[in-house]
Design an enzyme around this catalytic site. Structure first.
Site, short mmCIF file in Angstrom:
data_model
loop_
_atom_site.label_atom_id
_atom_site.label_comp_id
_atom_site.label_asym_id
_atom_site.label_seq_id
_atom_site.Cartn_x
_atom_site.Cartn_y
_atom_site.Cartn_z
N LYS A 39 0.83 -1.21 0.00
CA LYS A 39 0.00 0.00 0.00
C LYS A 39 0.87 1.27 0.00
O LYS A 39 2.10 1.18 0.20
CB LYS A 39 -0.92 -0.04 1.23
CG LYS A 39 -1.91 -1.22 1.20
CD LYS A 39 -2.75 -1.23 2.46
CE LYS A 39 -3.72 -2.38 2.48
NZ LYS A 39 -4.55 -2.39 3.69
N TYR A 55 -12.07 -3.07 -3.34
CA TYR A 55 -12.62 -3.18 -1.98
C TYR A 55 -14.15 -3.28 -1.98
O TYR A 55 -14.80 -2.93 -0.99
CB TYR A 55 -12.16 -1.98 -1.14
CG TYR A 55 -10.75 -2.13 -0.60
CD1 TYR A 55 -10.34 -3.29 0.05
CD2 TYR A 55 -9.82 -1.09 -0.71
CE1 TYR A 55 -9.05 -3.43 0.56
CE2 TYR A 55 -8.52 -1.23 -0.20
CZ TYR A 55 -8.16 -2.40 0.43
OH TYR A 55 -6.89 -2.54 0.94
N ASN A 58 -1.57 -0.28 7.58
CA ASN A 58 -1.07 -1.65 7.77
C ASN A 58 -0.25 -2.16 6.58
O ASN A 58 -0.06 -3.37 6.42
CB ASN A 58 -2.20 -2.61 8.17
CG ASN A 58 -3.25 -2.78 7.09
OD1 ASN A 58 -3.16 -2.16 6.04
ND2 ASN A 58 -4.23 -3.62 7.35
N HIS A 84 -1.64 -5.47 1.53
CA HIS A 84 -2.88 -6.26 1.39
C HIS A 84 -2.51 -7.61 0.81
O HIS A 84 -1.65 -7.70 -0.06
CB HIS A 84 -3.85 -5.55 0.44
CG HIS A 84 -4.97 -6.43 0.00
ND1 HIS A 84 -6.11 -6.61 0.76
CD2 HIS A 84 -5.11 -7.23 -1.09
CE1 HIS A 84 -6.91 -7.46 0.15
NE2 HIS A 84 -6.33 -7.86 -0.98
N GLU A 143 -9.03 -11.06 -7.37
CA GLU A 143 -8.12 -9.90 -7.29
C GLU A 143 -7.06 -9.95 -8.39
O GLU A 143 -6.72 -8.91 -8.98
CB GLU A 143 -7.50 -9.84 -5.89
CG GLU A 143 -8.55 -9.50 -4.83
CD GLU A 143 -8.03 -9.47 -3.41
OE1 GLU A 143 -8.73 -8.91 -2.54
OE2 GLU A 143 -6.94 -10.03 -3.13
P1 CMP Z 1 -6.61 -5.24 3.79
O1 CMP Z 1 -5.84 -6.50 3.93
O2 CMP Z 1 -6.23 -4.31 2.69
O3 CMP Z 1 -8.17 -5.62 3.61
C1 CMP Z 1 -9.17 -4.71 3.91
C2 CMP Z 1 -8.66 -3.54 4.68
O4 CMP Z 1 -9.63 -2.84 5.38
C3 CMP Z 1 -7.70 -4.03 5.74
O5 CMP Z 1 -6.52 -4.46 5.17
C4 CMP Z 1 -7.61 -2.81 6.63
O6 CMP Z 1 -6.69 -1.88 6.08
C5 CMP Z 1 -9.01 -2.27 6.51
N1 CMP Z 1 -9.86 -2.62 7.62
C6 CMP Z 1 -10.39 -3.81 7.91
N2 CMP Z 1 -11.17 -3.75 9.00
C7 CMP Z 1 -11.13 -2.47 9.42
C8 CMP Z 1 -11.73 -1.76 10.48
N3 CMP Z 1 -12.52 -2.38 11.36
N4 CMP Z 1 -11.45 -0.45 10.59
C9 CMP Z 1 -10.64 0.16 9.72
N5 CMP Z 1 -10.06 -0.46 8.67
C10 CMP Z 1 -10.29 -1.76 8.53
#
Ligand code: CMP
Length: 152
Positions: A9, A49, A112, A115, A126
């Site tokens: 990301k 998403y 984070n 992904h 994906e």
């Molecule tokens: P990712 O692996 O990209 O998949 C979906 C993303 O949504 C996840 O990583 C987080 O960055 C985000 N995400 C998932 N749950 C939450 C939440 N409860 N609050 C905020 N962001 C979230």
């Protein structure tokens, strides 16, 4: 062999972790199947998403993934989805196990870093969204059987 989708990301790109993250998957024995460096727009991020539409964090998530360039990849290997998810670590960095990417380089869920597909079905969807079939390279390195060989 199973394929999975991984995307570094914008925070992972800006903080200079592309090389480090690729190295971790290579160390695991996984094989790189495809890679591209790109900036995605809102329409594309909304497709990626789609399963999160309507959730309270959805708009912020789309803004985050479109806030700078990302590095998208396909990784290949037996159980690639599970291996990659384990190396990536839990979605919340505070819950990620030591030695995982999110433990070692991230501090909060809104940043984070990376992904990774959560199932083989998601990986298929994906990969098809991010890569054309002819962008995926079918190859084996000379070490492949030292990581994925079967005893007989
Ligand atoms: P990712 O692996 O990209 O998949 C979906 C993303 O949504 C996840 O990583 C987080 O960055 C985000 N995400 C998932 N749950 C939450 C939440 N409860 N609050 C905020 N962001 C979230």
């Amino acid at each position: 062999m199973e394929k999975t989708f991984v995307c570094i990301k914008p925070d992972g790109v800006q903080r200079g972790f592309i090389g480090e993250i690729i190295k971790r998957f290579e160390n695991r024995g996984l094989l790189l199947g495809a890679a591209k460096f790109l900036q995605v727009d809102h329409a594309f991020a909304e497709k990626h998403y789609a399963e999160h539409v309507g959730k309270p964090f959805y708009n912020g998530l789309v803004n985050y993934i479109t806030s700078g360039p990302v590095f998208a990849m396909v990784w290949v290997g037996e159980d690639a989805v599970k291996l990659v998810r384990q190396t990536v670590g839990a979605t919340k960095p505070a819950e990620a196990a030591p030695g995982t990417i999110r433990h070692d380089f991230a501090a909060k869920m809104d940043r984070n870093l990376i992904h990774a597909s959560d199932s083989p079905e998601t990986a298929e969807r994906e990969i098809a969204l991010w890569f054309a079939p002819d962008e995926i390279v079918a190859w084996h390195n000379s070490n492949f059987l030292w990581s994925f060989g079967k005893n007989s």
